[in-house]
Enzyme design. Structure first.
Site, PDB file in Angstrom:
ATOM      1  N   ALA A  69      11.339  -4.754  -5.321  1.00  0.00           N
ATOM      2  CA  ALA A  69      11.972  -5.846  -6.423  1.00  0.00           C
ATOM      3  C   ALA A  69      12.932  -6.596  -5.424  1.00  0.00           C
ATOM      4  CB  ALA A  69      12.601  -5.284  -7.541  1.00  0.00           C
ATOM      5  N   GLU A 117      14.094   5.505 -21.818  1.00  0.00           N
ATOM      6  CA  GLU A 117      13.638   6.753 -20.810  1.00  0.00           C
ATOM      7  C   GLU A 117      15.081   7.413 -20.542  1.00  0.00           C
ATOM      8  OE1 GLU A 117      11.281   6.136 -17.707  1.00  0.00           O
ATOM      9  OE2 GLU A 117      12.471   7.346 -16.393  1.00  0.00           O
ATOM     10  N   HIS A 121      12.053  -0.080 -21.835  1.00  0.00           N
ATOM     11  CA  HIS A 121      11.130   1.347 -21.330  1.00  0.00           C
ATOM     12  C   HIS A 121      11.998   2.169 -20.742  1.00  0.00           C
ATOM     13  CE1 HIS A 121       8.896   4.017 -19.071  1.00  0.00           C
ATOM     14  NE2 HIS A 121       8.219   4.323 -20.192  1.00  0.00           N
ATOM     15  N   ASN A 122      12.503   1.817 -19.645  1.00  0.00           N
ATOM     16  CA  ASN A 122      13.296   2.445 -18.670  1.00  0.00           C
ATOM     17  C   ASN A 122      14.663   2.867 -19.495  1.00  0.00           C
ATOM     18  OD1 ASN A 122      11.144   1.892 -16.983  1.00  0.00           O
ATOM     19  ND2 ASN A 122      12.537   1.569 -15.088  1.00  0.00           N
ATOM     20  N   LYS A 156       9.427  -3.711 -19.899  1.00  0.00           N
ATOM     21  CA  LYS A 156       9.422  -2.459 -18.932  1.00  0.00           C
ATOM     22  C   LYS A 156      10.865  -2.096 -18.713  1.00  0.00           C
ATOM     23  CE  LYS A 156       7.789   0.261 -15.784  1.00  0.00           C
ATOM     24  NZ  LYS A 156       8.934   0.932 -15.286  1.00  0.00           N
ATOM     25  N   GLY A 202       0.546   1.451  -5.162  1.00  0.00           N
ATOM     26  CA  GLY A 202      -0.543   0.477  -4.846  1.00  0.00           C
ATOM     27  C   GLY A 202      -1.933   1.278  -4.540  1.00  0.00           C
ATOM     28  N   VAL A 220       5.432  -4.782  -4.434  1.00  0.00           N
ATOM     29  CA  VAL A 220       6.418  -4.441  -3.509  1.00  0.00           C
ATOM     30  C   VAL A 220       7.849  -4.165  -3.915  1.00  0.00           C
ATOM     31  CG1 VAL A 220       4.986  -6.074  -1.839  1.00  0.00           C
ATOM     32  CG2 VAL A 220       6.854  -6.886  -3.291  1.00  0.00           C
ATOM     33  N   LEU A 231       0.755  -1.098  -0.117  1.00  0.00           N
ATOM     34  CA  LEU A 231      -0.054   0.053   0.007  1.00  0.00           C
ATOM     35  C   LEU A 231       0.896   1.432  -0.098  1.00  0.00           C
ATOM     36  CD1 LEU A 231      -2.961  -1.181   2.281  1.00  0.00           C
ATOM     37  CD2 LEU A 231      -2.796  -0.906  -0.115  1.00  0.00           C
ATOM     38  N   THR A 247       2.010  -4.458   7.344  1.00  0.00           N
ATOM     39  CA  THR A 247       1.914  -3.729   8.478  1.00  0.00           C
ATOM     40  C   THR A 247       0.381  -3.416   8.538  1.00  0.00           C
ATOM     41  OG1 THR A 247       3.935  -2.297   7.941  1.00  0.00           O
ATOM     42  CG2 THR A 247       2.552  -1.406   9.516  1.00  0.00           C
ATOM     43  N   GLY A 307       8.213 -26.240 -12.794  1.00  0.00           N
ATOM     44  CA  GLY A 307       9.142 -26.567 -13.885  1.00  0.00           C
ATOM     45  C   GLY A 307       8.613 -26.871 -15.201  1.00  0.00           C
TER      46      GLY A 307
HETATM   47  C1  LIG Z   1       3.221  -1.662   3.273  1.00  0.00           C
HETATM   48  O1  LIG Z   1       3.174  -0.121   2.918  1.00  0.00           O
HETATM   49  C2  LIG Z   1       4.226   0.591   2.987  1.00  0.00           C
HETATM   50  C3  LIG Z   1       4.116   1.943   2.461  1.00  0.00           C
HETATM   51  O2  LIG Z   1       3.519   2.611   3.585  1.00  0.00           O
HETATM   52  C4  LIG Z   1       5.410   0.180   1.727  1.00  0.00           C
HETATM   53  O3  LIG Z   1       6.608   0.744   1.828  1.00  0.00           O
HETATM   54  C5  LIG Z   1       5.607  -1.380   1.980  1.00  0.00           C
HETATM   55  O4  LIG Z   1       6.319  -1.637   0.841  1.00  0.00           O
HETATM   56  C6  LIG Z   1       4.400  -2.217   2.278  1.00  0.00           C
HETATM   57  N1  LIG Z   1       4.788  -3.429   2.456  1.00  0.00           N
HETATM   58  C7  LIG Z   1       4.146  -4.711   2.165  1.00  0.00           C
HETATM   59  C8  LIG Z   1       4.822  -5.678   2.241  1.00  0.00           C
HETATM   60  O5  LIG Z   1       3.033  -4.523   2.014  1.00  0.00           O
END
Ligand SMILES: *[C@@H]1O[C@H](CO)[C@@H](O)[C@H](O)[C@H]1NC(C)=O
Ligand SMILES: *[C@@H]1O[C@H](CO)[C@@H](O)[C@H](O)[C@H]1NC(C)=O
Ligand SMILES: *[C@@H]1O[C@H](CO)[C@@H](O)[C@H](O)[C@H]1NC(C)=O
Ligand SMILES: *[C@@H]1O[C@H](CO)[C@@H](O)[C@H](O)[C@H]1NC(C)=O
Length: 465
Positions: A81, A175, A171-172, A168, A19, A79, A15, A39, A123
């Protein structure tokens, strides 16, 4: 844990800003999303604030997340990488069933994705029919929320295992190249014509109305106009050392691995490295002299020439990027749809531009196009740009202004259009000191020559020198 089972269309892990935005966007398009973050407070906070009054639901464990999803379950991870991705896949696999879908929406390195796909599939190759159904179910969600150009979504299924992350990554890399070229144009105009940031902003404003029309030209226009608290251009108060996160480097490493001449992005990555050693450059500026040449040509014409140098170099960079994709597709058995990729980049991303519409047209006309430069539109565009391009690169050289990307692009163009390159001499050198043999033009035979009239086949005269 709440008892609602099988209610959400998709689950989203992570999040952070991206996200949250994605979840809200999906919700706005009528999809029920289940939000999860490791969290717990993050989930609660999101549900009670940004997501208040929406159909978004939350989960406080991976198990709860998986329970709340409709089958076949679709889970997207946003999340960091690296190990976090592997850890979540491991957790998810405890609760997912065959036919469910995990989407890694982060900036993973594509070899990791290839490995993970193998691991998740135990596999074995994915069942073709099964995969087709999967593509359709997630396509519906992602195309609904993606940017559109002329009603067409800038989002598509790219290919198997690591293909999406690979594209992707390219793409970067592109860029990186686009940004470096724009910086060189800015530098050359500033030093050659002594223009102010406002005057430069006006030039970019004009450029953004024509063939260079793009997001990066647009933000450059705005950046150059932006004033610091004292009324002076803010850009002039920013330290000239560039950072990087690695996707540009990965693109170049992949180019080296596949033997693809992606020279412009390579120069763009190295230009960032050179910028980073600022204290050494400051020292060098006091030791190493440059030329004392003043520009005497027509100002207006030169500004036009710089726009042409930028345009032509951009064509070269994209041609190189597509060369790399072709090579990687061959090595990894991906069927990449190049017009689809150009359309995907046409809107809604950092390199979005009008120009990508022309690339899409080129590959739509001829999906088997060997090189972008062979498309009549681009052949003509580059050839018409060459006089200005050559003038800018030579002016930069004469005045001692670095233009690594613009000049590397020109060197590539001239190399590419030469049926004969001096690699004949190079092969002779290799055969001379290492008996590596060379191929004759007249009969294709591989031969070795006794160049020195002494010693054996592999005698190394370099040691005698
Ligand atoms: C949870 O949220 C934080 C942002 O507040 C983010 O940095 C983090 O990656 C998130 N982690 C997971 C594993 O959900
Ligand atoms: C490639 O993508 C374009 C644009 O999305 C699409 O119209 C075309 O049908 C695709 N081609 C193939 C072979 O899938
Ligand atoms: C190369 O030429 C010299 C002089 O003709 C000769 O002595 C020598 O054996 C040759 N070496 C080989 C590997 O043929
Ligand atoms: C030298 O190289 C040629 C070509 O590869 C080979 O035919 C010949 O047998 C080699 N001679 C010796 C002495 O190794």
């Amino acid at each position: 844990m709440s008892q609602e089972v099988g209610i959400a269309d998709i689950g989203l892990i992570g999040l952070a800003v991206m996200g949250q935005n994605l979840i809200l966007n999906m919700n706005d398009h009528g999809f029920v999303v289940c939000a999860y973050n490791r969290t717990k407070e993050k989930v609660t906070h999101f549900l009670e604030n940004e997501a208040k009054g929406t159909k978004i639901v939350g989960a406080y464990s991976v198990q709860e997340l998986c329970m709340k999803l409709k089958s076949p379950r679709k889970v997207m991870m946003l999340v960091k990488a690296g190990p976090a991705v592997d850890a979540f896949i491991k957790d998810l696999l405890e609760y997912l069933e065959e036919g469910d879908i995990i989407i890694d929406g982060g900036n993973s390195h594509y070899p990791d994705t290839i490995r993970r796909t193998k691991e998740v599939n135990g596999g074995k190759d994915e069942d073709k029919k099964d995969k087709k159904d999967k593509d359709v179910t997630v396509k519906e969600i992602f195309q609904a929320i993606s940017a559109k150009v002329d009603g067409e979504p800038c989002c598509d299924y790219v290919g198997q295992d690591g293909a999406g992350h690979f594209v992707k990554m390219v793409h970067n890399g592109i860029e990186y190249g686009d940004m470096q070229m724009i910086c060189e144009a800015y530098h050359i105009l500033k030093e050659t014509l002594g223009l102010s940031a406002d005057e430069l902003s006006d030039i970019f404003t004009e450029w953004n109305k024509g063939e260079l029309d793009s997001y990066l030209i647009e933000i450059t226009r705005d950046i150059l106009k932006f004033k610091d608290t004292d009324g002076s251009p803010l850009v002039e108060h920013i330290k000239d050392t560039a950072g990087q996160k690695g996707t540009g480097k990965w693109t170049v490493v992949s180019a080296l691995d596949t033997g693809s001449p992606v020279t412009l992005i390579g120069e763009a990555v190295f230009a960032r490295c050179l910028s980073a050693i600022k204290s050494e450059r400051v020292q060098a500026s006091k030791i190493l002299p440059g030329p004392n040449v003043k520009f005497t040509g027509d100002k207006k014409q030169f500004i036009h020439d710089v726009s042409k140098a930028l345009y032509a170099s951009k064509i070269i960079s994209y041609a190189q990027g597509f060369m790399l994709m072709r090579e990687a597709a061959k090595e990894n058995n991906w069927k990449l749809n190049y017009s689809g990729i150009a359309l995907m980049w046409r809107g809604g991303c950092i390199i979005r531009s009008v120009f990508l519409g022309d690339i899409k047209n080129a590959y739509t006309k001829n999906p088997e196009l060997e090189n972008l430069l062979f498309d009549p539109f681009f052949t003509k565009a580059v050839s018409e740009a060459t006089p200005g391009w050559r003038n800018v690169v030579s002016q930069a050289a004469l005045q001692g202004i670095p233009a690594p990307a613009l000049s590397a692009a020109l060197a590539f163009y001239d190399g590419y259009r030469h049926a004969v390159l001096p690699a004949n001499l190079l092969q002779a050198q290799r055969d001379y000191f290492g008996a590596h043999t060379y191929q004759r033009l007249d009969n294709d035979a591989w031969v070795h020559t006794n160049w020195t009239g002494r010693g054996g086949n592999v005698s190394s005269t370099t040691y005698l020198a």
